[in-house]
Scaffold this motif. Structure first.
Motif, PDB file in Angstrom:
ATOM      1  N   SER A 119      -0.552  12.790   5.910  1.00  0.00           N
ATOM      2  CA  SER A 119      -1.539  12.083   6.726  1.00  0.00           C
ATOM      3  C   SER A 119      -2.505  13.081   7.360  1.00  0.00           C
ATOM      4  O   SER A 119      -2.239  14.283   7.428  1.00  0.00           O
ATOM      5  CB  SER A 119      -0.833  11.275   7.818  1.00  0.00           C
ATOM      6  OG  SER A 119      -0.157  12.143   8.716  1.00  0.00           O
ATOM      7  N   LEU A 140       0.835  -1.193   0.000  1.00  0.00           N
ATOM      8  CA  LEU A 140       0.000   0.000   0.000  1.00  0.00           C
ATOM      9  C   LEU A 140       0.874   1.249   0.000  1.00  0.00           C
ATOM     10  O   LEU A 140       1.806   1.363   0.798  1.00  0.00           O
ATOM     11  CB  LEU A 140      -0.919   0.008   1.222  1.00  0.00           C
ATOM     12  CG  LEU A 140      -1.977  -1.101   1.290  1.00  0.00           C
ATOM     13  CD1 LEU A 140      -2.760  -1.008   2.592  1.00  0.00           C
ATOM     14  CD2 LEU A 140      -2.922  -1.010   0.102  1.00  0.00           C
ATOM     15  N   GLU A 141       0.547   2.163  -0.882  1.00  0.00           N
ATOM     16  CA  GLU A 141       1.297   3.411  -0.950  1.00  0.00           C
ATOM     17  C   GLU A 141       0.845   4.349   0.153  1.00  0.00           C
ATOM     18  O   GLU A 141      -0.342   4.630   0.293  1.00  0.00           O
ATOM     19  CB  GLU A 141       1.086   4.067  -2.309  1.00  0.00           C
ATOM     20  CG  GLU A 141       1.926   5.308  -2.510  1.00  0.00           C
ATOM     21  CD  GLU A 141       1.704   5.928  -3.878  1.00  0.00           C
ATOM     22  OE1 GLU A 141       2.243   7.029  -4.112  1.00  0.00           O
ATOM     23  OE2 GLU A 141       0.985   5.319  -4.698  1.00  0.00           O
ATOM     24  N   LYS A 142       1.791   4.812   0.929  1.00  0.00           N
ATOM     25  CA  LYS A 142       1.463   5.712   2.021  1.00  0.00           C
ATOM     26  C   LYS A 142       1.104   7.089   1.466  1.00  0.00           C
ATOM     27  O   LYS A 142       1.738   7.576   0.524  1.00  0.00           O
ATOM     28  CB  LYS A 142       2.644   5.840   2.986  1.00  0.00           C
ATOM     29  CG  LYS A 142       2.955   4.559   3.740  1.00  0.00           C
ATOM     30  CD  LYS A 142       4.074   4.783   4.736  1.00  0.00           C
ATOM     31  CE  LYS A 142       4.360   3.507   5.526  1.00  0.00           C
ATOM     32  NZ  LYS A 142       5.456   3.708   6.513  1.00  0.00           N
ATOM     33  N   PRO A 143       0.062   7.724   2.045  1.00  0.00           N
ATOM     34  CA  PRO A 143      -0.305   9.061   1.569  1.00  0.00           C
ATOM     35  C   PRO A 143       0.807  10.068   1.852  1.00  0.00           C
ATOM     36  O   PRO A 143       1.553   9.934   2.827  1.00  0.00           O
ATOM     37  CB  PRO A 143      -1.573   9.389   2.370  1.00  0.00           C
ATOM     38  CG  PRO A 143      -1.505   8.512   3.582  1.00  0.00           C
ATOM     39  CD  PRO A 143      -0.802   7.262   3.144  1.00  0.00           C
ATOM     40  N   ARG A 144       0.905  11.058   0.984  1.00  0.00           N
ATOM     41  CA  ARG A 144       1.963  12.055   1.137  1.00  0.00           C
ATOM     42  C   ARG A 144       1.788  12.846   2.417  1.00  0.00           C
ATOM     43  O   ARG A 144       2.754  13.126   3.128  1.00  0.00           O
ATOM     44  CB  ARG A 144       1.944  12.987  -0.074  1.00  0.00           C
ATOM     45  CG  ARG A 144       3.096  13.969  -0.093  1.00  0.00           C
ATOM     46  CD  ARG A 144       3.093  14.786  -1.369  1.00  0.00           C
ATOM     47  NE  ARG A 144       4.203  15.718  -1.400  1.00  0.00           N
ATOM     48  CZ  ARG A 144       4.410  16.596  -2.374  1.00  0.00           C
ATOM     49  NH1 ARG A 144       3.577  16.625  -3.404  1.00  0.00           N
ATOM     50  NH2 ARG A 144       5.437  17.415  -2.331  1.00  0.00           N
TER      51      ARG A 144
END
Length: 221
Positions: free
Chosen positions: A45, A39-43
């Motif tokens: 949070s 899962l790509e972490k959001p830029r």
């Protein structure tokens, strides 16, 4: 390949513990056998955005207080800026916390904005604008927004029934305030109450089974 001694199953990829029992794994992890995509972490949070908004609110409040002290303190207008910044940050924090559930977000905003408005009205000497305009207008806007989103997004009734029922219940409050003589301008309150009653009756008549299941789930009936 990793293996769980308890469950007697092999586990692909690189896992810290067994996904079935949570126990320790034996063997060598093989990341190339991972079956689930990373899962790509959001830029940014939600927690970071809330802290950034808090910093902006503190900075704006501090600047206004310092300017107020520099030009004279006959009128402490900077206090209004401080309280206003706190109210805006609170509403924004609720919006960020419930950003993944838009109906819950709207439901909480319908409660929060009138409460903050009433407190502001009381603090500034009570002119009644919070119950004359803010409470009924926010309730009507929230109900209409929920209905519009439900139609456009083709949402199942059970996904918005809880917040919608709460908004209908709050929409009747302005009518009770009219009956108590608290409201000066009655037309917005009567419109809000009429919309809330019609919306609640429509949901009750056409979706009674869904409403019943939602009440049983929420109140453990």
């Amino acid at each position: 390949m990793q293996r769980c001694p308890c469950c007697n199953v092999t586990v692909a990829g690189h896992k810290i513990c067994c996904p079935l029992c949570g126990g320790p794994l034996a063997g060598t992890p093989e990341p190339e056998t991972e079956v689930f995509p990373a899962l790509e972490k959001p830029r940014f949070s939600g927690n970071f955005i809330m802290r950034l908004l808090a910093l902006i609110a503190v900075a704006v409040s501090a600047v206004c207080v310092l300017v107020n002290l520099a030009v004279g303190t006959q009128i402490w207008w900077s206090l209004f800026v401080v309280v206003g910044a706190a109210c805006v940050w609170t509403a924004a924090a609720v919006g960020i916390a419930y950003r993944r559930d838009i109906t819950q977000n709207i439901g909480w905003q319908i409660v929060l904005i009138p409460v903050l408005s009433v407190l502001w009205d009381v603090w500034t000497g009570w002119r009644g604008w919070s119950v004359d305009f803010v409470l009924p207008c926010v309730c009507m806007a929230g109900l209409l927004t929920m209905l519009t989103l439900a139609v456009l997004l083709k949402m199942p009734v059970r996904s918005f029934a809880g917040p919608f029922l709460s908004a209908c219940a709050l929409g009747v409050v302005p009518v009770s305030l009219v009956a108590c003589g608290t409201v000066g301008l009655v037309l917005p309150s009567l419109r809000c109450g009429g919309l809330a009653i019609v919306a609640f009756a429509s949901l009750l008549i056409f979706q009674w089974q869904t409403i019943k299941a939602e009440l049983q789930r929420r109140f453990h009936l």
